[in-house]
Scaffold this motif. Structure first.
Motif, PDB file in Angstrom:
ATOM      1  N   PHE A   1       0.731  -0.997  -0.027  1.00  0.00           N
ATOM      2  CA  PHE A   1       0.023  -0.016  -0.086  1.00  0.00           C
ATOM      3  C   PHE A   1       1.024   1.350   0.030  1.00  0.00           C
ATOM      4  O   PHE A   1       2.124   0.876   0.075  1.00  0.00           O
ATOM      5  N   SER A   2       0.292   2.415  -0.234  1.00  0.00           N
ATOM      6  CA  SER A   2       1.078   3.744  -0.179  1.00  0.00           C
ATOM      7  C   SER A   2       1.906   3.890   1.038  1.00  0.00           C
ATOM      8  O   SER A   2       0.876   3.968   2.108  1.00  0.00           O
ATOM      9  N   PRO A   3       2.759   3.969   1.368  1.00  0.00           N
ATOM     10  CA  PRO A   3       3.594   4.237   2.410  1.00  0.00           C
ATOM     11  C   PRO A   3       3.359   5.607   2.883  1.00  0.00           C
ATOM     12  O   PRO A   3       3.814   6.175   3.955  1.00  0.00           O
ATOM     13  N   VAL A   4       2.887   6.473   2.136  1.00  0.00           N
ATOM     14  CA  VAL A   4       2.541   7.886   2.449  1.00  0.00           C
ATOM     15  C   VAL A   4       1.104   8.218   2.442  1.00  0.00           C
ATOM     16  O   VAL A   4       0.578   8.680   3.435  1.00  0.00           O
ATOM     17  N   ALA A   5       0.175   7.716   1.674  1.00  0.00           N
ATOM     18  CA  ALA A   5      -1.442   8.049   1.593  1.00  0.00           C
ATOM     19  C   ALA A   5      -1.810   7.336   2.720  1.00  0.00           C
ATOM     20  O   ALA A   5      -2.746   7.752   3.279  1.00  0.00           O
TER      21      ALA A   5
ATOM     22  N   PHE B   1      -7.316  -5.070   0.187  1.00  0.00           N
ATOM     23  CA  PHE B   1      -6.822  -4.635   1.734  1.00  0.00           C
ATOM     24  C   PHE B   1      -7.954  -3.511   2.294  1.00  0.00           C
ATOM     25  O   PHE B   1      -7.679  -2.276   1.884  1.00  0.00           O
ATOM     26  N   TRP B   2      -8.562  -3.915   3.499  1.00  0.00           N
ATOM     27  CA  TRP B   2      -9.646  -3.017   3.864  1.00  0.00           C
ATOM     28  C   TRP B   2      -9.165  -2.618   5.241  1.00  0.00           C
ATOM     29  O   TRP B   2      -8.723  -3.382   6.165  1.00  0.00           O
TER      30      TRP B   2
ATOM     31  N   PRO C   1       8.419   1.303   0.109  1.00  0.00           N
ATOM     32  CA  PRO C   1       7.617   0.987   1.045  1.00  0.00           C
ATOM     33  C   PRO C   1       8.549   0.268   1.998  1.00  0.00           C
ATOM     34  O   PRO C   1       9.514  -0.463   1.827  1.00  0.00           O
ATOM     35  N   VAL C   2       8.411   0.570   3.591  1.00  0.00           N
ATOM     36  CA  VAL C   2       9.125  -0.082   4.538  1.00  0.00           C
ATOM     37  C   VAL C   2       8.125  -1.369   4.967  1.00  0.00           C
ATOM     38  O   VAL C   2       9.185  -2.581   5.328  1.00  0.00           O
ATOM     39  N   LEU C   3       6.924  -1.620   4.619  1.00  0.00           N
ATOM     40  CA  LEU C   3       6.140  -3.059   4.581  1.00  0.00           C
ATOM     41  C   LEU C   3       5.666  -3.289   3.539  1.00  0.00           C
ATOM     42  O   LEU C   3       5.165  -2.604   2.545  1.00  0.00           O
TER      43      LEU C   3
ATOM     44  N   HIS D   1      -7.818   0.206   0.649  1.00  0.00           N
ATOM     45  CA  HIS D   1      -6.479   0.916   0.227  1.00  0.00           C
ATOM     46  C   HIS D   1      -5.912   0.028  -0.948  1.00  0.00           C
ATOM     47  O   HIS D   1      -5.767  -1.216  -0.871  1.00  0.00           O
ATOM     48  N   PRO D   2      -5.460   0.569  -2.237  1.00  0.00           N
ATOM     49  CA  PRO D   2      -5.045  -0.178  -3.153  1.00  0.00           C
ATOM     50  C   PRO D   2      -3.466  -0.478  -2.970  1.00  0.00           C
ATOM     51  O   PRO D   2      -2.918   0.073  -2.176  1.00  0.00           O
ATOM     52  N   LEU D   3      -3.467  -1.964  -3.344  1.00  0.00           N
ATOM     53  CA  LEU D   3      -1.993  -2.498  -3.440  1.00  0.00           C
ATOM     54  C   LEU D   3      -1.516  -2.320  -4.995  1.00  0.00           C
ATOM     55  O   LEU D   3      -2.173  -2.478  -5.968  1.00  0.00           O
TER      56      LEU D   3
END
Length: 261
Positions: free
Chosen positions: A5-9, A147-148, A187-189, A173-175
């Motif tokens: 997923f977006s590590p910022v959004a 991913f909800w 991304p960290v994760l 959340h989009p992947l």
């Protein structure tokens, strides 16, 4: 297949929902840990909630730590695909017929390499296409609807959100698959899709769609070694986080999450 997923959004959405300010951080010996280091998202499961850790990062932290990738790209190359391939069930006509399913879609836009086998059969009318098998390397895929996270805050009574709002109580959340160089915000994760099974519904239906059979993903820390900041291009410093320094050990509580429709 590795996605993220977006590590910022995503942390930005969680901060807004939980009433938290954007974290600040400066480099150097006087740097203090990010507070809070992790945000907690809540993923609905069949039998409860999964508490999902999300690093509390922002665009500014990526820029200040010099991890953000460059917008400049290499020489333009012709894409393997023209347009996009989209599969899913999120068309209103399909959702109105399958109300028990959550809306989802998968969009394929490109790949680094593509191999394919087209199987033809000889009939009285000529050659007939019977089967196509494609193998893609490093595909560029966007997934919505897998991913909800809850849109509500944890309740004071039991530290969990509720689902009283069935319409807007959760948000997808989009992947996206990982870029070879990590992208602008590495991304960290990551979420590794161990299983993702799709099938085509009956062609006799008014509108053809794909059916999500089941999926499983593992939520883990990205193992890619990254230097978050270089001081004068000689000294390696670490990004402060997790009430100390950010390391892979900071997220030992991250576990595998398996979901299915």
């Amino acid at each position: 297949m590795q996605t993220a997923f977006s590590p910022v959004a995503t942390p930005q959405v969680l901060r807004r929902q939980q009433g938290l300010a954007e974290p600040t951080w400066t480099s150097g010996e006087d740097a203090t840990p990010i507070e809070p280091p992790l945000l907690w998202g809540f993923m609905p499961l069949e039998d409860g909630w999964a508490q999902v850790p999300v690093p509390n990062l922002s665009e500014q932290i990526y820029l200040d730590s010099r991890v953000a990738g460059s917008l400049a790209t290499a020489a333009e190359t012709s894409p393997l695909l023209q347009g996009a391939v989209a599969l899913g069930n999120d068309h209103p006509q399909v959702l109105s017929r399958y109300r028990q399913e959550q809306p989802w879609n998968l969009t394929l836009t490109n790949a680094a390499h593509l191999d394919g086998t087209w199987t033809l059969a000889s009939t009285a009318a000529g050659l007939e296409l019977r089967r196509i098998a494609l193998t893609l390397e490093q595909p560029e895929i966007t997934l919505n609807g897998l991913f909800w996270l809850s849109t509500g805050k944890p309740r004071r009574q039991d530290a969990l959100p509720d689902l009283e709002d069935w319409i807007a109580g959760v948000r997808s959340h989009p992947l996206r698959t990982l870029a070879p160089d990590g992208g602008i915000f590495p991304p960290v994760l990551t979420l590794t899709l161990d299983t993702l099974e799709l099938s085509r519904r009956s062609a006799a239906e008014e509108r053809s769609s794909a059916q999500l059979q089941g999926w499983q993903f593992t939520y883990a820390v990205d193992t890619t070694e990254r230097t978050w900041i270089l001081e004068d291009d000689t000294e390696r410093l670490r990004l402060p986080c997790c009430s100390g320094w950010w390391t892979r050990e900071c997220c030992r509580r991250i576990a595998s999450v398996a979901t299915a429709p």
